[in-house]
Motif scaffolding. Structure first.
Motif, mmCIF file in Angstrom:
data_model
loop_
_atom_site.group_PDB
_atom_site.id
_atom_site.type_symbol
_atom_site.label_atom_id
_atom_site.label_comp_id
_atom_site.label_asym_id
_atom_site.label_seq_id
_atom_site.Cartn_x
_atom_site.Cartn_y
_atom_site.Cartn_z
ATOM 1 N N ASP A 37 -73.176 49.659 -8.774
ATOM 2 C CA ASP A 37 -72.483 49.592 -7.562
ATOM 3 C C ASP A 37 -71.015 49.914 -7.685
ATOM 4 O O ASP A 37 -70.294 51.016 -7.101
ATOM 5 N N ALA A 38 -70.518 49.305 -9.053
ATOM 6 C CA ALA A 38 -69.154 49.751 -9.101
ATOM 7 C C ALA A 38 -68.759 51.087 -9.671
ATOM 8 O O ALA A 38 -67.985 51.809 -9.458
ATOM 9 N N ALA A 39 -69.725 51.522 -10.552
ATOM 10 C CA ALA A 39 -69.693 52.854 -10.955
ATOM 11 C C ALA A 39 -69.729 54.069 -9.871
ATOM 12 O O ALA A 39 -69.143 54.948 -10.005
ATOM 13 N N ARG A 40 -70.752 53.798 -9.006
ATOM 14 C CA ARG A 40 -70.965 54.713 -7.797
ATOM 15 C C ARG A 40 -69.725 54.480 -6.877
ATOM 16 O O ARG A 40 -69.300 55.702 -6.445
ATOM 17 N N ARG A 41 -69.192 53.352 -6.743
ATOM 18 C CA ARG A 41 -68.069 53.260 -5.745
ATOM 19 C C ARG A 41 -66.877 54.039 -6.429
ATOM 20 O O ARG A 41 -66.121 54.710 -5.822
ATOM 21 N N LEU A 42 -66.428 53.846 -7.772
ATOM 22 C CA LEU A 42 -65.555 54.522 -8.582
ATOM 23 C C LEU A 42 -65.667 56.138 -8.473
ATOM 24 O O LEU A 42 -64.830 56.823 -8.581
ATOM 25 N N ILE A 218 -66.241 62.054 -2.118
ATOM 26 C CA ILE A 218 -66.526 60.860 -3.114
ATOM 27 C C ILE A 218 -64.808 60.513 -3.444
ATOM 28 O O ILE A 218 -64.705 59.250 -3.640
ATOM 29 N N SER A 219 -64.227 61.203 -3.674
ATOM 30 C CA SER A 219 -62.822 60.989 -4.229
ATOM 31 C C SER A 219 -62.158 60.112 -2.798
ATOM 32 O O SER A 219 -61.429 59.173 -3.125
ATOM 33 N N ALA A 220 -62.067 60.707 -1.610
ATOM 34 C CA ALA A 220 -61.520 59.942 -0.499
ATOM 35 C C ALA A 220 -62.096 58.614 -0.297
ATOM 36 O O ALA A 220 -61.202 57.663 -0.367
ATOM 37 N N ARG A 221 -63.162 58.455 -0.454
ATOM 38 C CA ARG A 221 -63.781 56.985 -0.295
ATOM 39 C C ARG A 221 -63.426 56.234 -1.478
ATOM 40 O O ARG A 221 -63.130 55.038 -1.232
ATOM 41 N N ALA A 222 -63.216 56.605 -2.749
ATOM 42 C CA ALA A 222 -62.860 55.830 -4.005
ATOM 43 C C ALA A 222 -61.285 55.582 -3.889
ATOM 44 O O ALA A 222 -60.958 54.363 -4.381
ATOM 45 N N LEU A 223 -60.620 56.337 -2.972
ATOM 46 C CA LEU A 223 -59.243 56.194 -3.020
ATOM 47 C C LEU A 223 -58.727 55.284 -1.544
ATOM 48 O O LEU A 223 -57.618 54.668 -1.755
ATOM 49 N N VAL A 225 -57.110 55.433 0.994
ATOM 50 C CA VAL A 225 -55.897 56.273 1.538
ATOM 51 C C VAL A 225 -55.337 57.030 0.443
ATOM 52 O O VAL A 225 -55.085 56.663 -0.740
ATOM 53 N N ALA A 226 -55.180 58.631 0.764
ATOM 54 C CA ALA A 226 -54.607 59.284 -0.287
ATOM 55 C C ALA A 226 -54.133 60.488 0.489
ATOM 56 O O ALA A 226 -54.296 61.074 1.490
ATOM 57 N N THR A 227 -53.120 61.246 -0.448
ATOM 58 C CA THR A 227 -52.661 62.392 -0.177
ATOM 59 C C THR A 227 -53.584 63.626 -0.597
ATOM 60 O O THR A 227 -54.707 63.220 -1.344
ATOM 61 N N GLU A 228 -53.356 64.858 -0.027
ATOM 62 C CA GLU A 228 -54.436 65.822 -0.431
ATOM 63 C C GLU A 228 -54.269 66.088 -2.247
ATOM 64 O O GLU A 228 -55.417 66.013 -2.522
ATOM 65 N N ALA A 229 -53.093 65.871 -2.597
ATOM 66 C CA ALA A 229 -52.956 66.073 -4.139
ATOM 67 C C ALA A 229 -53.653 64.932 -4.864
ATOM 68 O O ALA A 229 -54.341 65.027 -5.902
ATOM 69 N N ASP A 230 -53.775 63.737 -4.332
ATOM 70 C CA ASP A 230 -54.533 62.732 -4.992
ATOM 71 C C ASP A 230 -55.822 62.881 -5.000
ATOM 72 O O ASP A 230 -56.722 62.686 -5.875
ATOM 73 N N ILE A 231 -56.502 63.396 -3.754
ATOM 74 C CA ILE A 231 -57.832 63.603 -3.734
ATOM 75 C C ILE A 231 -58.237 64.689 -4.498
ATOM 76 O O ILE A 231 -59.149 64.809 -5.233
ATOM 77 N N ARG A 232 -57.245 65.842 -4.723
ATOM 78 C CA ARG A 232 -57.723 66.937 -5.485
ATOM 79 C C ARG A 232 -57.723 66.367 -6.925
ATOM 80 O O ARG A 232 -58.582 66.979 -7.767
ATOM 81 N N ASP A 233 -56.684 65.618 -7.236
ATOM 82 C CA ASP A 233 -56.597 65.139 -8.835
ATOM 83 C C ASP A 233 -57.954 64.340 -9.268
ATOM 84 O O ASP A 233 -58.051 64.177 -10.537
#
Length: 399
Positions: A37-42, A218-223, A225-233
């Protein structure tokens, strides 16, 4: 169109912590289900070779789950029925196996020579050699770099490799082979088709735009709240495709634009992101932890400047060689430079430093976390050297 919702920095920080499973106390016990569960969330767990405390891929699960069995990660990554696989995600990474089809565009680009410059040149000039190595793996089965140690070596450092090792790395980038297991930290390679589950191998290959949108999701869910750059990185996506992916997710209602007070750029919230009233976790964070690997995001969330100083000359380091920030509640309240002295059975605190939000309970809670980590690492005790402005108080609490 209505103006985006405005949220404060405290709310953004709590949402980010919740998305990373760092807003609440750990489970009482952690086994395979909790680990998965933790690995999939990350979504991605970075791998790094430095073993001063522990290989870093073991540490993010420890931060979130506590003293989980280290063998669990090894079984999930390199066992008979792995739920994780290795490839280039953020950097070299472990990711859920179902992510593999979403990264085939990166593998295709590697086969076209769009990879690290030196390896791309080797691929162009020595494709015949690469094909011979691949054929040998097909015939022989799992191999290590030492099985192909013949041939000239490059300059000392990263390129002190034989041509056989370079061929293996090229094939790994191209997705033709993957890590079947590890011996110590050395990769044991085999054909990807012999390692990944059939369901993953048979899954259709999405086009690059669709894959990047799924990775951005996946990135947005793991973050949280995020900027576009956060999601991209998070998965190191191409700028144009990440931008389009964010637009698509907004249009589909899967991301909600917001303004975070104090942030320079627009942000986006995962609609199902939890908004806890306060953070309650306590954790030492690997320098490569997902929560803090993007340095400017760490400053936005916590008001703390975190820098990796491994490659900084010793005399120029501010906090130490392998420094783990201490998350207390919803603030980074301390940092410790740690070293596992396995021969002596000691977790050495080579320095302990206060942060602006260090509180009256910080030293005691940090001592508790260090004892937990030492036990998890199979070490008998924790010792401090007295360096740093929190060291004396921490030593007293440990005593």
């Amino acid at each position: 169109m209505a103006a985006p919702e405005e949220i404060g920095p405290d709310a953004a920080r709590r949402m980010a912590l919740a998305a990373q499973s760092l807003a609440r106390a750990r489970p009482d016990a952690a086994g395979t289900r909790q680990f998965r569960d933790a690995a999939r969330r990350l979504g991605v767990i970075q791998i790094d070779s430095v073993n001063v405390v522990s290989r870093t891929h073991y540490l993010p699960p420890f931060s979130r789950l506590g003293a989980y069995p280290r063998e669990t990660l090894e079984a999930e990554a390199w066992g008979k029925t792995p739920s994780l696989f290795e490839y280039w995600g953020h950097e070299a990474s472990l990711m859920p196996v179902e992510t593999q089809p979403l990264l085939r565009w990166r593998m295709a680009q590697a086969r076209e020579g769009r990879m690290w410059t030196g390896l791309a040149r080797f691929g162009r000039e020595r494709r015949d050699h690469i094909q011979r190595v691949l054929a040998e793996i097909e015939r022989r089965g799992p191999v290590v770099g030492g099985d192909f140690a013949e041939g000239p070596r490059g300059a000392p450092g990263w390129w002190a490799w034989s041509d056989g090792k370079r061929a293996l790395e090229w094939l790994f980038w191209a997705g033709e082979i993957t890590t079947k297991t590890r011996r110590g930290f050395e990769r044991v390679y085999d054909l990807t088709d012999r390692v990944l589950p059939r369901a993953v191998r048979d899954a259709p290959t999405p086009d690059q735009a669709d894959a990047c949108r799924d990775l951005a999701r996946i990135s947005a869910r793991a973050l949280g709240v995020a900027t576009e750059a956060d999601i991209r990185d998070y998965f190191r996506l191409p700028v144009d495709l990440a931008r389009q992916a964010v637009r698509d997710l907004v249009e589909a209602g899967e991301l909600t634009p917001v303004r975070v007070r104090g942030w320079r750029h627009p942000a986006y919230v995962w609609p199902e992101a939890k908004r806890p009233r306060r953070g309650q976790a306590q954790a030492l964070l690997s320098p490569f932890d997902n929560l803090i690997w993007t340095r400017d995001r760490t400053e936005r969330l916590f008001g703390v400047r975190v820098r990796l100083e491994i490659y900084t000359p010793a005399e120029k380091r501010s906090h130490g060689y392998y420094v783990l920030p201490f998350l207390e509640g919803e603030a980074i309240t301390a940092r410790v430079d740690l070293k596992a002295d396995r021969k002596a059975g000691v977790l050495r605190v080579q320095a302990a430093w206060r942060e602006e939000q260090t509180g009256p309970e910080t030293a005691a809670r940090l001592a508790q976390e260090l004892v937990l980590m030492a036990d998890w690492l199979g070490l008998e005790r924790v010792e401090t050297t007295g360096k740093g402005d929190l060291a004396d108080e921490l030593a007293h609490k440990l005593a």
